[in-house]
Design an enzyme around this catalytic site. Sequence first.
Site, PDB file in Angstrom:
ATOM      1  N   GLN A  95      17.475  48.058 -50.366  1.00 32.14           N
ATOM      2  CA  GLN A  95      18.721  47.728 -49.675  1.00 32.14           C
ATOM      3  C   GLN A  95      19.748  48.861 -49.764  1.00 32.14           C
ATOM      4  O   GLN A  95      19.634  49.769 -50.588  1.00 32.14           O
ATOM      5  CB  GLN A  95      19.321  46.450 -50.257  1.00 32.14           C
ATOM      6  CG  GLN A  95      18.489  45.206 -49.952  1.00 32.14           C
ATOM      7  CD  GLN A  95      19.181  43.932 -50.397  1.00 32.14           C
ATOM      8  OE1 GLN A  95      18.825  43.346 -51.404  1.00 32.14           O
ATOM      9  NE2 GLN A  95      20.170  43.503 -49.638  1.00 32.14           N
ATOM     10  N   HIS A  96      20.740  48.762 -48.900  1.00 32.13           N
ATOM     11  CA  HIS A  96      22.006  49.512 -48.962  1.00 32.13           C
ATOM     12  C   HIS A  96      21.955  50.977 -48.542  1.00 32.13           C
ATOM     13  O   HIS A  96      22.988  51.566 -48.274  1.00 32.13           O
ATOM     14  CB  HIS A  96      22.617  49.474 -50.371  1.00 32.13           C
ATOM     15  CG  HIS A  96      22.620  48.139 -51.035  1.00 32.13           C
ATOM     16  ND1 HIS A  96      23.087  47.006 -50.403  1.00 32.13           N
ATOM     17  CD2 HIS A  96      22.203  47.751 -52.269  1.00 32.13           C
ATOM     18  CE1 HIS A  96      22.963  45.982 -51.238  1.00 32.13           C
ATOM     19  NE2 HIS A  96      22.426  46.406 -52.373  1.00 32.13           N
ATOM     20  N   ASP A 148      14.731  43.938 -49.959  1.00 27.27           N
ATOM     21  CA  ASP A 148      13.661  43.710 -50.933  1.00 27.27           C
ATOM     22  C   ASP A 148      13.804  42.407 -51.708  1.00 27.27           C
ATOM     23  O   ASP A 148      12.815  41.685 -51.916  1.00 27.27           O
ATOM     24  CB  ASP A 148      13.519  44.897 -51.876  1.00 27.27           C
ATOM     25  CG  ASP A 148      14.817  45.349 -52.516  1.00 27.27           C
ATOM     26  OD1 ASP A 148      15.880  44.693 -52.332  1.00 27.27           O
ATOM     27  OD2 ASP A 148      14.804  46.388 -53.216  1.00 27.27           O
TER      28      ASP A 148
END
Length: 473
Positions: free
Chosen positions: A75-76, A233
């Site tokens: 992520q991110h 995830d």
Amino acid sequence: MTDGPRLVAGIDSSTQSCKVVVRDAGTGALVRQGRAVHPDGTEVHPDHWWAALQEAIAEAGGLDDVAAVSVGGQQHGMVCLDEDGTVVRPALLWNDTRSAGAARDLVDELGGPEEGGRAWAEAVGVVPVASFTVTKLRWLAEHEPEHARRTAAVCLPHDWLTWRLSGSTDLHDLTTDRSDASGTGYWSAATGAYRTDLLERAFGAVPHLPRVVAPGEVAATVNGTAVGAGAGDNAAAALGLGAGEGDVVVSIGTSGVVTAVTSKPAVDPTGSVAGFADATGLFLPLVATLNGARVLDAAARLLDVDHETLSHLALEAPAGAGGLVLVPYLEGERTPNLPDATGSLHGLTLATATRPALARASVEGLVCSLADGLDAVVATGVTPARVLLVGGAAASEAVRTVAAEVLGVPVDVPPPGEYVADGAARQAAWALSGSDAPPEWVREGTRRYATDPVPSVRARYAEGRSRHLDKTT
């Protein structure tokens, strides 16, 4: 496509590696799998992810006979594309901390630590920290303005891989999903909409953003193969585990993660709980700690034993380790936010200066810190029915036993697996079926740990933590 069961593929593009599983769409049975490594570092050119994916697909026997595929990803991360779809600069990953100052600035600009935190939490479910995409975009605008000016679109790692799998080079074909969008800092899980005003505040402009695809929707079709929405995830792992409302997933790897599937979005002004979305249309409040399985690594190193022996030693000591308490902030801590903290040991006496007591204290300290995370999730309105315990440390019998004693709800330990990739595969099967819910895949081998709670363990830990925090702050 060959005769036989319809096959689906799930991809886990994590920080360290790319895993591909090919499963039977109807039963979930594993057919084959492959893996390839990613380069180290906190910034990586996305081309490395694509190369690793091709290697993992080849090791998995190819995808020519696969009817649907979906991507679960770290992520991110910030992937910036220019007007031609070319990557502007290497992607900044979730674990790149150079935007920590930008995160503080964004919170301060909306009213300071308390009021600003509340404003961000109510707007998008998260309070900016260096992990989130919005802070990385602020950093880019301030430190690399030429790259910022070239940026025509921003997406996440799984978005970029889904787009590459689709074969498109048109920025308007970029897609994401609820779970990954909820970790950007400019999309609200509660409203299902982008907050472009916050993005413009951070970046000074509003580049093109991916279309948010519904959980069971097909994002693209390539040569007859459906490409699913994909997921972040943690959401993919929850889907792979079959977690439903009332389930809490406690994952103990390098870090510790506590997530829960719930029907209501979470709002935590302190930022301890991130109000993410899940991969089914529900919500996934999440707490992350820095100190996970490496707490056990450190204890094993001190005692000069392997992890199996550490577990045996811990189970030789009574619950509470005779009063020995480890506060396990060995690498600083994210929850609570104490980046410069160290660990501490309390209650060391002649009676507790034993190998079993130290082993037990290390396990209890690790689990108690995660229990604090569970408390924070419960404070947002979650009522846990069970814990699903996964990650490398879940292999420890002592961790399993202590988790049942400390967390206060039954603990189910599934067999080891690639749960992110499995969740992506299950989502691919969902997109393939066109049904309202993902297929039910039966997972054998889950073991339950249930016992009466031992509240004295957490009480002693809380006392040691308070003393530690008094000295730290």
